[in-house]
Design a protein around this motif. Structure first.
Motif, short mmCIF file in Angstrom:
data_model
loop_
_atom_site.label_atom_id
_atom_site.label_comp_id
_atom_site.label_asym_id
_atom_site.label_seq_id
_atom_site.Cartn_x
_atom_site.Cartn_y
_atom_site.Cartn_z
N SER A 139 0.85 -1.19 0.00
CA SER A 139 0.00 0.00 0.00
C SER A 139 0.88 1.24 0.00
CB SER A 139 -0.91 0.01 1.23
OG SER A 139 -1.79 -1.09 1.22
N LEU B 194 0.57 5.26 0.32
CA LEU B 194 -0.39 6.25 0.78
C LEU B 194 0.28 7.62 0.93
CD1 LEU B 194 -2.00 4.07 3.60
CD2 LEU B 194 -2.77 4.28 1.24
N GLY B 195 -0.55 8.62 1.19
CA GLY B 195 -0.01 9.95 1.45
C GLY B 195 0.14 10.76 0.17
N PRO C 199 -1.83 7.12 -5.32
CA PRO C 199 -1.91 6.24 -4.15
C PRO C 199 -2.72 4.99 -4.46
CG PRO C 199 -3.35 8.15 -3.89
CD PRO C 199 -2.54 8.39 -5.12
N GLY C 200 -2.37 3.89 -3.81
CA GLY C 200 -3.09 2.65 -4.05
C GLY C 200 -2.28 1.45 -3.63
N ARG C 201 -2.71 0.27 -4.07
CA ARG C 201 -2.03 -0.99 -3.77
C ARG C 201 -1.32 -1.48 -5.03
NH1 ARG C 201 -3.28 -4.02 0.54
NH2 ARG C 201 -3.41 -5.97 -0.64
N VAL D 178 3.41 -1.12 4.15
CA VAL D 178 2.76 0.16 3.89
C VAL D 178 3.82 1.24 3.74
CG1 VAL D 178 1.15 1.91 4.75
CG2 VAL D 178 0.70 -0.52 5.19
N TYR E 227 4.26 5.36 3.33
CA TYR E 227 3.52 6.62 3.49
C TYR E 227 4.46 7.79 3.21
CZ TYR E 227 0.83 10.42 5.57
OH TYR E 227 0.15 11.58 5.77
#
Length: 262
Positions: free
Chosen positions: A105, A107-108, A113-115, A179, A181
């Motif tokens: 993942s 993010l930010g 953004p996504g998987r 993840v 970010y």
């Protein structure tokens, strides 16, 4: 411009390294596979890996392949076909048509953004490249949450420092369920007798004089004397400091430009 160059350099590096590191995908729950056996079209199967990490294959039944690479799973199925007396020499081929188990993942403050799937080895810069890099609000500080053996760890990485030093030890390899970010860039605030009061991006090593320039310079009533900086100390207490032109601006500083008395 310097920051954009660093991001582009990181993306270029990730593209080159990612191509060199591609290898077998690790299989997991939810992945869709196409399995074929050379010379035996009746054994061709398209199936999804179950939540327990297994598939059901003709003749041999349930086969646990979760956590295996595609080549390991091929050898296992081939071995079961041979040991069961179904085939003398089984040449099994597995193609992953949908990869859902090994995804990171992102993010930010990134463009997309996504998987993103982890196909073979993927480093931090590889995944950032897939997400398009930082958007205009993004900073150079990246937080990575990694999951290993049921335990989560948190690591903060400064992309700018990594690329400037050329030390790629922090260009860590990522696994599925990690993840990434990208934090918002640091900001400072300026108000009072400047042309453009407001909040602005804090560049590295920015001085008070440079902050005035970002704010559009002084108004006709403004003065460069007795500029004040409002700053929170480590304990959260507000300090009001008299600033010199070459003093460095810190994160969340509030710069106040006073009106000239003359």
């Amino acid at each position: 411009m310097k920051r954009m160059f660093m991001w582009m350099l990181a993306l270029l590096f990730s593209t080159l390294v990612g191509a060199a590191q591609a290898e077998d995908v690790l299989l997991g729950a939810g992945d869709v596979l196409k399995v074929s056996v050379y010379g035996n079209p009746d054994l061709t199967l398209e199936t999804r890996v179950s939540e327990t990490g297994s598939i059901t294959f003709p003749l041999v039944g349930e086969v646990a392949i979760g956590g295996m690479s595609t080549s390991q799973a091929e050898k296992k199925i081939g071995g079961l076909l041979e040991s069961g007396g179904f085939l003398r020499k089984a040449q099994v081929n597995i193609i992953v048509t949908v990869l859902t188990s090994q995804q990171v993942s992102v993010l930010g403050q990134v463009l997309r953004p996504g998987r993103y799937p982890i196909e073979g080895k993927r480093t931090l810069t590889d995944v950032l490249a897939l997400a398009g890099g930082a958007n205009p609000e993004g900073g150079d500080v990246i937080t990575v949450i990694r999951n290993r053996n049921g335990k989560s760890t948190r690591e903060v990485i400064d992309l700018h420092d990594m690329m400037q030093s050329g030390d790629m030890k922090q260009n860590i390899e990522l696994n599925g369920s990690d993840v990434v970010y990208v934090d918002r860039a640091a900001r400072f605030y300026i108000y009072g007798e400047v042309q453009r009061p407001g909040q602005f991006r804090l560049e590295r090593g920015m001085t008070v004089l440079q902050a005035l320039s970002v704010g559009g310079g002084l108004t006709l009533r403004g003065t460069e004397r007795n500029i004040r900086i409002k700053r929170r100390d480590a304990g959260g207490n507000l300090q009001v400091l008299t600033a010199k032109h070459d003093d460095l601006i810190q994160v969340d500083d509030v710069v106040f430009v006073q009106e000239s008395l003359f």
